[in-house]
Design a protein around this motif. Sequence first.
Motif, PDB file in Angstrom:
ATOM      1  N   ILE A 125       7.627  -3.563   1.706  1.00 40.09           N
ATOM      2  CA  ILE A 125       6.775  -3.467   0.512  1.00 40.09           C
ATOM      3  C   ILE A 125       5.762  -2.339   0.676  1.00 40.09           C
ATOM      4  CG2 ILE A 125       4.932  -4.655  -0.757  1.00 40.09           C
ATOM      5  CD1 ILE A 125       6.543  -7.258  -0.298  1.00 40.09           C
ATOM      6  N   ILE A 126       5.157  -2.254   1.841  1.00 39.27           N
ATOM      7  CA  ILE A 126       4.184  -1.186   2.081  1.00 39.27           C
ATOM      8  C   ILE A 126       4.847   0.182   1.987  1.00 39.27           C
ATOM      9  CG2 ILE A 126       2.733  -0.141   3.874  1.00 39.27           C
ATOM     10  CD1 ILE A 126       1.900  -2.963   4.666  1.00 39.27           C
ATOM     11  N   ARG A 127       6.106   0.258   2.412  1.00 39.31           N
ATOM     12  CA  ARG A 127       6.816   1.541   2.399  1.00 39.31           C
ATOM     13  C   ARG A 127       7.242   1.967   0.992  1.00 39.31           C
ATOM     14  NH1 ARG A 127      11.819   1.335   5.928  1.00 39.31           N
ATOM     15  NH2 ARG A 127      11.980   3.480   5.137  1.00 39.31           N
ATOM     16  N   GLN A 128       7.203   1.058   0.023  1.00 41.01           N
ATOM     17  CA  GLN A 128       7.628   1.400  -1.328  1.00 41.01           C
ATOM     18  C   GLN A 128       6.864   2.617  -1.853  1.00 41.01           C
ATOM     19  OE1 GLN A 128       6.784  -2.170  -3.510  1.00 41.01           O
ATOM     20  NE2 GLN A 128       8.721  -3.161  -3.032  1.00 41.01           N
ATOM     21  N   VAL A 129       7.601   3.604  -2.345  1.00 38.42           N
ATOM     22  CA  VAL A 129       7.064   4.742  -3.091  1.00 38.42           C
ATOM     23  C   VAL A 129       6.353   5.776  -2.217  1.00 38.42           C
ATOM     24  CG1 VAL A 129       5.631   5.448  -5.055  1.00 38.42           C
ATOM     25  CG2 VAL A 129       6.811   3.258  -5.124  1.00 38.42           C
ATOM     26  N   ILE A 130       5.712   5.360  -1.131  1.00 38.27           N
ATOM     27  CA  ILE A 130       4.872   6.293  -0.366  1.00 38.27           C
ATOM     28  C   ILE A 130       5.614   6.853   0.842  1.00 38.27           C
ATOM     29  CG2 ILE A 130       2.766   5.151  -1.122  1.00 38.27           C
ATOM     30  CD1 ILE A 130       2.592   3.779   1.557  1.00 38.27           C
ATOM     31  N   ARG A 131       5.076   7.920   1.406  1.00 42.34           N
ATOM     32  CA  ARG A 131       5.683   8.572   2.557  1.00 42.34           C
ATOM     33  C   ARG A 131       5.473   7.751   3.832  1.00 42.34           C
ATOM     34  NH1 ARG A 131       7.384  13.678   1.709  1.00 42.34           N
ATOM     35  NH2 ARG A 131       6.745  14.718  -0.230  1.00 42.34           N
ATOM     36  N   ALA A 132       6.328   8.028   4.827  1.00 42.12           N
ATOM     37  CA  ALA A 132       6.299   7.247   6.067  1.00 42.12           C
ATOM     38  C   ALA A 132       4.942   7.324   6.762  1.00 42.12           C
ATOM     39  CB  ALA A 132       7.400   7.727   7.002  1.00 42.12           C
ATOM     40  N   GLY A 133       4.335   8.502   6.798  1.00 42.35           N
ATOM     41  CA  GLY A 133       3.042   8.645   7.462  1.00 42.35           C
ATOM     42  C   GLY A 133       1.953   7.838   6.787  1.00 42.35           C
ATOM     43  N   GLN A 134       1.959   7.831   5.461  1.00 43.94           N
ATOM     44  CA  GLN A 134       0.975   7.048   4.726  1.00 43.94           C
ATOM     45  C   GLN A 134       1.220   5.556   4.921  1.00 43.94           C
ATOM     46  OE1 GLN A 134       0.937   7.865   0.527  1.00 43.94           O
ATOM     47  NE2 GLN A 134      -0.784   6.480   0.111  1.00 43.94           N
ATOM     48  N   ALA A 135       2.490   5.151   4.943  1.00 42.40           N
ATOM     49  CA  ALA A 135       2.821   3.735   5.156  1.00 42.40           C
ATOM     50  C   ALA A 135       2.366   3.287   6.542  1.00 42.40           C
ATOM     51  CB  ALA A 135       4.319   3.515   4.991  1.00 42.40           C
ATOM     52  N   ARG A 136       2.562   4.141   7.549  1.00 40.91           N
ATOM     53  CA  ARG A 136       2.132   3.808   8.913  1.00 40.91           C
ATOM     54  C   ARG A 136       0.621   3.592   8.975  1.00 40.91           C
ATOM     55  NH1 ARG A 136       4.678   4.572  13.798  1.00 40.91           N
ATOM     56  NH2 ARG A 136       6.363   5.603  12.679  1.00 40.91           N
ATOM     57  N   LEU A 137      -0.123   4.498   8.347  1.00 36.93           N
ATOM     58  CA  LEU A 137      -1.577   4.383   8.338  1.00 36.93           C
ATOM     59  C   LEU A 137      -2.014   3.115   7.618  1.00 36.93           C
ATOM     60  CD1 LEU A 137      -4.368   5.608   8.895  1.00 36.93           C
ATOM     61  CD2 LEU A 137      -4.148   6.866   6.741  1.00 36.93           C
ATOM     62  N   MET A 138      -1.392   2.818   6.487  1.00 30.57           N
ATOM     63  CA  MET A 138      -1.759   1.648   5.693  1.00 30.57           C
ATOM     64  C   MET A 138      -1.452   0.354   6.456  1.00 30.57           C
ATOM     65  SD  MET A 138      -0.572   0.867   1.769  1.00 30.57           S
ATOM     66  CE  MET A 138      -1.330   2.398   1.196  1.00 30.57           C
ATOM     67  N   TYR A 139      -0.275   0.292   7.068  1.00 26.96           N
ATOM     68  CA  TYR A 139       0.132  -0.890   7.831  1.00 26.96           C
ATOM     69  C   TYR A 139      -0.849  -1.137   8.979  1.00 26.96           C
ATOM     70  CZ  TYR A 139       3.072  -3.823  10.878  1.00 26.96           C
ATOM     71  OH  TYR A 139       3.558  -4.833  11.683  1.00 26.96           O
ATOM     72  N   GLN A 140      -1.168  -0.089   9.735  1.00 23.69           N
ATOM     73  CA  GLN A 140      -2.035  -0.258  10.898  1.00 23.69           C
ATOM     74  C   GLN A 140      -3.478  -0.556  10.489  1.00 23.69           C
ATOM     75  OE1 GLN A 140      -1.449   2.915  13.749  1.00 23.69           O
ATOM     76  NE2 GLN A 140       0.742   2.535  13.901  1.00 23.69           N
ATOM     77  N   ARG A 141      -3.917   0.023   9.391  1.00 19.52           N
ATOM     78  CA  ARG A 141      -5.279  -0.242   8.913  1.00 19.52           C
ATOM     79  C   ARG A 141      -5.413  -1.694   8.451  1.00 19.52           C
ATOM     80  NH1 ARG A 141      -6.689   3.757   4.385  1.00 19.52           N
ATOM     81  NH2 ARG A 141      -6.831   5.212   6.117  1.00 19.52           N
ATOM     82  N   PHE A 142      -4.419  -2.197   7.732  1.00 15.51           N
ATOM     83  CA  PHE A 142      -4.444  -3.579   7.247  1.00 15.51           C
ATOM     84  C   PHE A 142      -4.370  -4.555   8.418  1.00 15.51           C
ATOM     85  CE2 PHE A 142      -2.535  -7.141   4.658  1.00 15.51           C
ATOM     86  CZ  PHE A 142      -3.591  -7.268   3.776  1.00 15.51           C
ATOM     87  N   SER A 143      -3.532  -4.228   9.411  1.00 13.58           N
ATOM     88  CA  SER A 143      -3.424  -5.076  10.606  1.00 13.58           C
ATOM     89  C   SER A 143      -4.740  -5.107  11.369  1.00 13.58           C
ATOM     90  CB  SER A 143      -2.303  -4.562  11.520  1.00 13.58           C
ATOM     91  OG  SER A 143      -1.052  -4.595  10.865  1.00 13.58           O
ATOM     92  N   ALA A 144      -5.379  -3.945  11.527  1.00 13.58           N
ATOM     93  CA  ALA A 144      -6.643  -3.875  12.266  1.00 13.58           C
ATOM     94  C   ALA A 144      -7.734  -4.681  11.590  1.00 13.58           C
ATOM     95  CB  ALA A 144      -7.072  -2.406  12.401  1.00 13.58           C
ATOM     96  N   ALA A 145      -7.688  -4.735  10.263  1.00 16.17           N
ATOM     97  CA  ALA A 145      -8.731  -5.441   9.523  1.00 16.17           C
ATOM     98  C   ALA A 145      -8.533  -6.953   9.528  1.00 16.17           C
ATOM     99  CB  ALA A 145      -8.779  -4.924   8.082  1.00 16.17           C
ATOM    100  N   PHE A 146      -7.280  -7.430   9.481  1.00 17.77           N
ATOM    101  CA  PHE A 146      -7.064  -8.859   9.241  1.00 17.77           C
ATOM    102  C   PHE A 146      -6.048  -9.523  10.174  1.00 17.77           C
ATOM    103  CE2 PHE A 146      -8.151  -6.910   5.081  1.00 17.77           C
ATOM    104  CZ  PHE A 146      -9.365  -7.538   4.901  1.00 17.77           C
ATOM    105  N   GLY A 147      -5.410  -8.772  11.073  1.00 15.61           N
ATOM    106  CA  GLY A 147      -4.380  -9.355  11.922  1.00 15.61           C
ATOM    107  C   GLY A 147      -4.924 -10.061  13.152  1.00 15.61           C
ATOM    108  N   GLU A 148      -4.094 -10.905  13.732  1.00 14.08           N
ATOM    109  CA  GLU A 148      -4.453 -11.622  14.956  1.00 14.08           C
ATOM    110  C   GLU A 148      -4.450 -10.664  16.140  1.00 14.08           C
ATOM    111  OE1 GLU A 148      -2.825 -15.373  17.703  1.00 14.08           O
ATOM    112  OE2 GLU A 148      -1.938 -14.970  15.733  1.00 14.08           O
ATOM    113  N   SER A 149      -5.482 -10.752  16.966  1.00 14.54           N
ATOM    114  CA  SER A 149      -5.642  -9.843  18.099  1.00 14.54           C
ATOM    115  C   SER A 149      -4.827 -10.313  19.300  1.00 14.54           C
ATOM    116  CB  SER A 149      -7.118  -9.747  18.486  1.00 14.54           C
ATOM    117  OG  SER A 149      -7.286  -8.946  19.631  1.00 14.54           O
ATOM    118  N   VAL A 150      -4.271  -9.342  20.047  1.00 13.44           N
ATOM    119  CA  VAL A 150      -3.548  -9.659  21.275  1.00 13.44           C
ATOM    120  C   VAL A 150      -3.808  -8.520  22.262  1.00 13.44           C
ATOM    121  CG1 VAL A 150      -1.436  -8.627  20.345  1.00 13.44           C
ATOM    122  CG2 VAL A 150      -1.296 -10.161  22.298  1.00 13.44           C
TER     123      VAL A 150
END
Length: 259
Positions: A85-110
């Motif tokens: 879903i994140i990869r829809q429409v946008i370029r791979a580099g932008q999707a990578r940044l968006m995925y990692q930014r969202f994970s950093a903000a709300f994901g479980e830490s390990v």
Amino acid sequence: MLTDHPGWTDSGVRVVRTSDGPRIVSAVTLPLQSWDGTAGLMVDVYDPVNLGEGVPERLRKVLYGRGPVARLRNPDLWDALATAIIRQVIRAGQARLMYQRFSAAFGESVTRDGNRLRAFPAPETVLAVSDAEYARLGMAFKRRPLRAAAEAFLDLGDKWASLPPTDLVTQVQSVHRIGPWTAGAAVADHTGDFSRYPCGDLAVRTCAAQAAPGLAWPDSEPEFAARWKRCTTTPRELSTLTVLTLALGGRRAQEYAPD
């Protein structure tokens, strides 16, 4: 090791969500052709020796020259759906940044060996994130499809997990804003079967054209996909051809390996 999934960092590590909880893995230390039943990790190897004569010779020569490619299956179907879903429409580099930014903000830490990363947020968390937070992270246009997928996964995820790939591609398209491209990309990521991948995708077309510029590939996505499939005779060969071609333009773990 192909590190196309946006969870891979520049240092070649990634958090995967497994049945035992989030776990950090390294692209340069994952064993090849392995199955870790406890953690649910599977590494597939795609070898150009499995390509037949239907693959144009110019392209086949390039793929032979690069050699086999390994890829870690995404053990978590939820992550695979959200990633697509994140990869829809946008370029791979932008999707990578968006995925990692969202994970950093709300994901479980390990944490492992001094590396501290965060997994992609669970479906429950995705539903709880406010509209304002989606907007702050530049993801307002991803809010509705991610929430729809999270709701559906919480309701149907166990059922989906038991389906064969063909049925899974069909079933996940019942979710709002998940069409054939998203479904195929998610199922390929999760199962390692890239015969399900939308092979008319711009990334495949671009890599094929750059690898063998003298070949006259169709310009349109449907016509390219049809021609691409005719180059192969089995789903395994189609999967191999697609992954090896994507790897020509993708990131591999060799880029991160120490000298």
